[in-house]
Write a protein that holds these residues in place. Structure first.
Motif, PDB file in Angstrom:
ATOM      1  N   PRO A  40       0.812  -1.220   0.000  1.00  0.00           N
ATOM      2  CA  PRO A  40       0.000   0.000   0.000  1.00  0.00           C
ATOM      3  C   PRO A  40       0.848   1.273   0.000  1.00  0.00           C
ATOM      4  N   THR A  41       0.245   2.342  -0.495  1.00  0.00           N
ATOM      5  CA  THR A  41       0.819   3.677  -0.351  1.00  0.00           C
ATOM      6  C   THR A  41       0.218   4.295   0.910  1.00  0.00           C
ATOM      7  N   ALA A  42       0.748   5.434   1.327  1.00  0.00           N
ATOM      8  CA  ALA A  42       0.169   6.139   2.476  1.00  0.00           C
ATOM      9  C   ALA A  42      -1.276   6.531   2.166  1.00  0.00           C
ATOM     10  N   ASP A  43      -1.550   6.879   0.910  1.00  0.00           N
ATOM     11  CA  ASP A  43      -2.923   7.220   0.526  1.00  0.00           C
ATOM     12  C   ASP A  43      -3.860   6.026   0.691  1.00  0.00           C
ATOM     13  N   ASP A  44      -3.380   4.834   0.336  1.00  0.00           N
ATOM     14  CA  ASP A  44      -4.185   3.619   0.530  1.00  0.00           C
ATOM     15  C   ASP A  44      -4.493   3.413   2.010  1.00  0.00           C
ATOM     16  N   VAL A  45      -3.479   3.601   2.848  1.00  0.00           N
ATOM     17  CA  VAL A  45      -3.661   3.422   4.289  1.00  0.00           C
ATOM     18  C   VAL A  45      -4.628   4.468   4.826  1.00  0.00           C
ATOM     19  N   LYS A  46      -4.499   5.699   4.361  1.00  0.00           N
ATOM     20  CA  LYS A  46      -5.386   6.787   4.803  1.00  0.00           C
ATOM     21  C   LYS A  46      -6.823   6.488   4.403  1.00  0.00           C
ATOM     22  N   GLU A  47      -7.044   6.035   3.166  1.00  0.00           N
ATOM     23  CA  GLU A  47      -8.397   5.696   2.725  1.00  0.00           C
ATOM     24  C   GLU A  47      -8.989   4.585   3.586  1.00  0.00           C
ATOM     25  N   TRP A  48      -8.180   3.558   3.855  1.00  0.00           N
ATOM     26  CA  TRP A  48      -8.654   2.459   4.703  1.00  0.00           C
ATOM     27  C   TRP A  48      -8.973   2.973   6.102  1.00  0.00           C
ATOM     28  N   ALA A  49      -8.089   3.794   6.650  1.00  0.00           N
ATOM     29  CA  ALA A  49      -8.276   4.313   8.011  1.00  0.00           C
ATOM     30  C   ALA A  49      -9.536   5.170   8.104  1.00  0.00           C
ATOM     31  N   ASP A  50      -9.790   6.005   7.089  1.00  0.00           N
ATOM     32  CA  ASP A  50     -10.983   6.851   7.115  1.00  0.00           C
ATOM     33  C   ASP A  50     -12.258   6.020   7.177  1.00  0.00           C
ATOM     34  N   VAL A  51     -12.269   4.890   6.481  1.00  0.00           N
ATOM     35  CA  VAL A  51     -13.446   4.016   6.471  1.00  0.00           C
ATOM     36  C   VAL A  51     -13.544   3.208   7.760  1.00  0.00           C
ATOM     37  N   ASN A  52     -12.398   2.718   8.253  1.00  0.00           N
ATOM     38  CA  ASN A  52     -12.410   1.766   9.358  1.00  0.00           C
ATOM     39  C   ASN A  52     -12.116   2.353  10.731  1.00  0.00           C
ATOM     40  N   LEU A  53     -11.505   3.511  10.783  1.00  0.00           N
ATOM     41  CA  LEU A  53     -11.138   4.103  12.078  1.00  0.00           C
ATOM     42  C   LEU A  53     -11.804   5.444  12.321  1.00  0.00           C
ATOM     43  N   GLY A  54     -12.546   5.918  11.374  1.00  0.00           N
ATOM     44  CA  GLY A  54     -13.040   7.286  11.456  1.00  0.00           C
ATOM     45  C   GLY A  54     -11.959   8.189  10.900  1.00  0.00           C
ATOM     46  N   LYS A  55     -12.199   9.434  10.903  1.00  0.00           N
ATOM     47  CA  LYS A  55     -11.244  10.382  10.317  1.00  0.00           C
ATOM     48  C   LYS A  55     -10.000  10.491  11.191  1.00  0.00           C
ATOM     49  N   ILE A  56      -8.843  10.202  10.576  1.00  0.00           N
ATOM     50  CA  ILE A  56      -7.575  10.475  11.235  1.00  0.00           C
ATOM     51  C   ILE A  56      -6.745  11.296  10.256  1.00  0.00           C
ATOM     52  N   SER A  57      -5.813  12.030  10.783  1.00  0.00           N
ATOM     53  CA  SER A  57      -5.058  12.938   9.927  1.00  0.00           C
ATOM     54  C   SER A  57      -4.061  12.183   9.059  1.00  0.00           C
ATOM     55  N   GLN A  58      -3.726  12.802   7.928  1.00  0.00           N
ATOM     56  CA  GLN A  58      -2.694  12.253   7.042  1.00  0.00           C
ATOM     57  C   GLN A  58      -1.374  12.186   7.801  1.00  0.00           C
ATOM     58  N   ALA A  59      -1.126  13.185   8.660  1.00  0.00           N
ATOM     59  CA  ALA A  59       0.116  13.201   9.450  1.00  0.00           C
ATOM     60  C   ALA A  59       0.198  11.988  10.370  1.00  0.00           C
ATOM     61  N   THR A  60      -0.918  11.601  10.961  1.00  0.00           N
ATOM     62  CA  THR A  60      -0.930  10.421  11.831  1.00  0.00           C
ATOM     63  C   THR A  60      -0.587   9.171  11.036  1.00  0.00           C
ATOM     64  N   VAL A  61      -1.134   9.065   9.830  1.00  0.00           N
ATOM     65  CA  VAL A  61      -0.840   7.917   8.971  1.00  0.00           C
ATOM     66  C   VAL A  61       0.644   7.896   8.628  1.00  0.00           C
TER      67      VAL A  61
END
Length: 137
Positions: A40-61
């Motif tokens: 995965p790219t960081a964008d892939d992880v961010k997209e997954w996190a937004d769906v599964n963890l709620g909104k988290i910042s790109q910086a956190t990812v």
């Protein structure tokens, strides 16, 4: 290469053994990148996190991925075909094959590749990063 399916306890133990505090966000991101994602790219992880963890910042990812790389849990690669950093849970020495028609990245065992290097003896090779590109038949 088949990915191991790590339990939450396995992931927590891996983080602790690497000296990384196993926060809920780190555990969740590890579950995704170690068990489910494929390069995965960081964008892939961010997209997954937004769906599964709620909104988290790109910086956190990014901070989490960098922490996992620094701890040796992930490797990061920048492939010429995309220009993006890709995260790999396979931390053993290996090469990559990129399917040009799909962009999918495959791990290649070094035992399956023969490389004959003929360079002057004054050079000491410490690492080889090999990316093969083509199509899957």
């Amino acid at each position: 290469m088949n990915k191991p399916c790590l339990s939450a306890n396995d992931i927590q133990e891996r983080l602790q053994n690497a000296g990384v505090q196993p926060t809920l966000q780190r555990l969740a991101i590890c579950k995704f990148v170690l068990n489910e994602a494929d390069h995965p790219t960081a964008d892939d992880v961010k997209e997954w996190a937004d769906v599964n963890l709620g909104k988290i910042s790109q910086a956190t990812v990014y901070n989490t991925l960098n922490t996992l790389v620094d701890a040796g849990i992930l490797k990061e690669f920048k492939f010429p075909h995309s220009g993006k950093v890709v995260y790999d849970c396979n931390t053993h020495d290996h090469f990559h094959f990129v399917d040009e028609s799909t962009g999918k990245i495959y791990d290649i065992d070094p035992a399956d590749v023969k490389i004959d290097i003929a360079i002057p003896k004054k050079f000491k090779v410490k690492d080889i990063k090999l990316v093969l590109k083509g199509e899957i038949k």
